[in-house]
Design a protein around this motif. Sequence first.
Motif, PDB file in Angstrom:
ATOM      1  N   ARG A  26       0.816  -1.218   0.000  1.00 57.67           N
ATOM      2  CA  ARG A  26       0.000   0.000   0.000  1.00 57.67           C
ATOM      3  C   ARG A  26       0.850   1.269   0.000  1.00 57.67           C
ATOM      4  O   ARG A  26       0.363   2.340  -0.335  1.00 57.67           O
ATOM      5  CB  ARG A  26      -0.911   0.017   1.218  1.00 57.67           C
ATOM      6  CG  ARG A  26      -2.075  -0.928   1.137  1.00 57.67           C
ATOM      7  CD  ARG A  26      -2.819  -0.951   2.447  1.00 57.67           C
ATOM      8  NE  ARG A  26      -4.128  -1.573   2.340  1.00 57.67           N
ATOM      9  CZ  ARG A  26      -4.745  -2.156   3.346  1.00 57.67           C
ATOM     10  NH1 ARG A  26      -4.175  -2.224   4.540  1.00 57.67           N
ATOM     11  NH2 ARG A  26      -5.943  -2.690   3.172  1.00 57.67           N
ATOM     12  N   ASP A  95      -4.941   2.736 -10.442  1.00 55.30           N
ATOM     13  CA  ASP A  95      -6.237   2.574  -9.778  1.00 55.30           C
ATOM     14  C   ASP A  95      -6.649   1.108  -9.749  1.00 55.30           C
ATOM     15  O   ASP A  95      -7.181   0.614  -8.744  1.00 55.30           O
ATOM     16  CB  ASP A  95      -7.323   3.397 -10.483  1.00 55.30           C
ATOM     17  CG  ASP A  95      -7.172   4.889 -10.235  1.00 55.30           C
ATOM     18  OD1 ASP A  95      -6.417   5.271  -9.314  1.00 55.30           O
ATOM     19  OD2 ASP A  95      -7.807   5.671 -10.966  1.00 55.30           O
ATOM     20  N   GLU A  96      -6.391   0.392 -10.848  1.00 59.28           N
ATOM     21  CA  GLU A  96      -6.728  -1.035 -10.900  1.00 59.28           C
ATOM     22  C   GLU A  96      -5.914  -1.807  -9.854  1.00 59.28           C
ATOM     23  O   GLU A  96      -6.440  -2.684  -9.170  1.00 59.28           O
ATOM     24  CB  GLU A  96      -6.474  -1.596 -12.300  1.00 59.28           C
ATOM     25  CG  GLU A  96      -6.868  -3.056 -12.422  1.00 59.28           C
ATOM     26  CD  GLU A  96      -6.542  -3.663 -13.777  1.00 59.28           C
ATOM     27  OE1 GLU A  96      -7.015  -4.787 -14.020  1.00 59.28           O
ATOM     28  OE2 GLU A  96      -5.801  -3.036 -14.577  1.00 59.28           O
ATOM     29  N   TRP A  97      -4.618  -1.478  -9.741  1.00 62.19           N
ATOM     30  CA  TRP A  97      -3.750  -2.105  -8.727  1.00 62.19           C
ATOM     31  C   TRP A  97      -4.348  -1.911  -7.336  1.00 62.19           C
ATOM     32  O   TRP A  97      -4.488  -2.854  -6.566  1.00 62.19           O
ATOM     33  CB  TRP A  97      -2.344  -1.517  -8.811  1.00 62.19           C
ATOM     34  CG  TRP A  97      -1.500  -1.728  -7.581  1.00 62.19           C
ATOM     35  CD1 TRP A  97      -1.489  -0.954  -6.459  1.00 62.19           C
ATOM     36  CD2 TRP A  97      -0.560  -2.776  -7.336  1.00 62.19           C
ATOM     37  NE1 TRP A  97      -0.597  -1.460  -5.537  1.00 62.19           N
ATOM     38  CE2 TRP A  97      -0.011  -2.572  -6.047  1.00 62.19           C
ATOM     39  CE3 TRP A  97      -0.121  -3.869  -8.081  1.00 62.19           C
ATOM     40  CZ2 TRP A  97       0.945  -3.410  -5.497  1.00 62.19           C
ATOM     41  CZ3 TRP A  97       0.839  -4.705  -7.518  1.00 62.19           C
ATOM     42  CH2 TRP A  97       1.366  -4.479  -6.247  1.00 62.19           C
ATOM     43  N   ASP A  98      -4.680  -0.663  -7.006  1.00 59.38           N
ATOM     44  CA  ASP A  98      -5.232  -0.368  -5.680  1.00 59.38           C
ATOM     45  C   ASP A  98      -6.521  -1.137  -5.420  1.00 59.38           C
ATOM     46  O   ASP A  98      -6.729  -1.666  -4.329  1.00 59.38           O
ATOM     47  CB  ASP A  98      -5.473   1.146  -5.526  1.00 59.38           C
ATOM     48  CG  ASP A  98      -4.173   1.930  -5.438  1.00 59.38           C
ATOM     49  OD1 ASP A  98      -3.120   1.339  -5.115  1.00 59.38           O
ATOM     50  OD2 ASP A  98      -4.213   3.149  -5.714  1.00 59.38           O
ATOM     51  N   GLU A  99      -7.372  -1.206  -6.436  1.00 61.65           N
ATOM     52  CA  GLU A  99      -8.646  -1.924  -6.296  1.00 61.65           C
ATOM     53  C   GLU A  99      -8.414  -3.417  -6.065  1.00 61.65           C
ATOM     54  O   GLU A  99      -9.002  -4.015  -5.159  1.00 61.65           O
ATOM     55  CB  GLU A  99      -9.482  -1.710  -7.564  1.00 61.65           C
ATOM     56  CG  GLU A  99     -10.802  -2.434  -7.575  1.00 61.65           C
ATOM     57  CD  GLU A  99     -11.521  -2.280  -8.918  1.00 61.65           C
ATOM     58  OE1 GLU A  99     -12.104  -3.284  -9.369  1.00 61.65           O
ATOM     59  OE2 GLU A  99     -11.487  -1.173  -9.494  1.00 61.65           O
ATOM     60  N   LYS A 100      -7.549  -4.018  -6.881  1.00 59.41           N
ATOM     61  CA  LYS A 100      -7.279  -5.463  -6.752  1.00 59.41           C
ATOM     62  C   LYS A 100      -6.538  -5.772  -5.459  1.00 59.41           C
ATOM     63  O   LYS A 100      -6.756  -6.825  -4.842  1.00 59.41           O
ATOM     64  CB  LYS A 100      -6.497  -5.981  -7.963  1.00 59.41           C
ATOM     65  CG  LYS A 100      -7.242  -5.871  -9.277  1.00 59.41           C
ATOM     66  CD  LYS A 100      -8.547  -6.636  -9.257  1.00 59.41           C
ATOM     67  CE  LYS A 100      -9.275  -6.527 -10.586  1.00 59.41           C
ATOM     68  NZ  LYS A 100     -10.616  -7.121 -10.523  1.00 59.41           N
ATOM     69  N   GLU A 102      -6.905  -4.168  -2.604  1.00 57.18           N
ATOM     70  CA  GLU A 102      -7.884  -4.137  -1.513  1.00 57.18           C
ATOM     71  C   GLU A 102      -8.765  -5.382  -1.525  1.00 57.18           C
ATOM     72  O   GLU A 102      -9.142  -5.879  -0.462  1.00 57.18           O
ATOM     73  CB  GLU A 102      -8.711  -2.851  -1.557  1.00 57.18           C
ATOM     74  CG  GLU A 102      -7.899  -1.613  -1.221  1.00 57.18           C
ATOM     75  CD  GLU A 102      -7.030  -1.760   0.032  1.00 57.18           C
ATOM     76  OE1 GLU A 102      -7.549  -2.175   1.098  1.00 57.18           O
ATOM     77  OE2 GLU A 102      -5.815  -1.481  -0.045  1.00 57.18           O
ATOM     78  N   GLU A 103      -9.078  -5.906  -2.699  1.00 57.10           N
ATOM     79  CA  GLU A 103      -9.842  -7.158  -2.770  1.00 57.10           C
ATOM     80  C   GLU A 103      -9.028  -8.310  -2.170  1.00 57.10           C
ATOM     81  O   GLU A 103      -9.564  -9.161  -1.452  1.00 57.10           O
ATOM     82  CB  GLU A 103     -10.231  -7.471  -4.214  1.00 57.10           C
ATOM     83  CG  GLU A 103     -11.285  -6.521  -4.757  1.00 57.10           C
ATOM     84  CD  GLU A 103     -11.553  -6.695  -6.252  1.00 57.10           C
ATOM     85  OE1 GLU A 103     -11.050  -7.671  -6.863  1.00 57.10           O
ATOM     86  OE2 GLU A 103     -12.262  -5.841  -6.816  1.00 57.10           O
TER      87      GLU A 103
END
Length: 163
Positions: A26, A95-100, A102-103
């Motif tokens: 993060r 943004d995709e990295w951050d989203e994945k 967090e999943e």
Amino acid sequence: MADTQEVVELILRDHRRMEDLFRRMRSVEADRSGALREFSDLLIAHALAEEAKVYPALKRYKNIDDEEVEHGEHEHDEGNKALLELLEVEEVGSDEWDEKLEELVQAVTHHADEEERTILNGARENVAMERREELGRAFWQERERQLKAGCGSVGNVRKIVES
């Protein structure tokens, strides 16, 4: 070998290391891709060692819920799928990295929390220390074998998810 051989402590140590790696992934100041590589190896080696050496043994104890153990295996599958999705993101920090990420954090944190409250507490209460140490040695050996084999590579994670 780790300074402890007791299986619950070894598993908890891995869980705490995963939390540290989440913090690194993060952090914009950290080597996020390096942290992900380490995390991927650790998660896969940890889960495969639990499923091969720990879960089958714990199912034999009457006060450890078989459904919880099977649920743990299902949650490993969910974590592996979330890991693969993050590994396949092309740009670290996007943004995709951050989203994945967090999943993945959600899937693994949920599993670790549940496993600690149910399976691991059950093992502490119902499995003799000598047996927990035997399981710890078996877990650690399998975990190390998987790490040496490069178990966290994208190709291997994909193969695990698709099987």
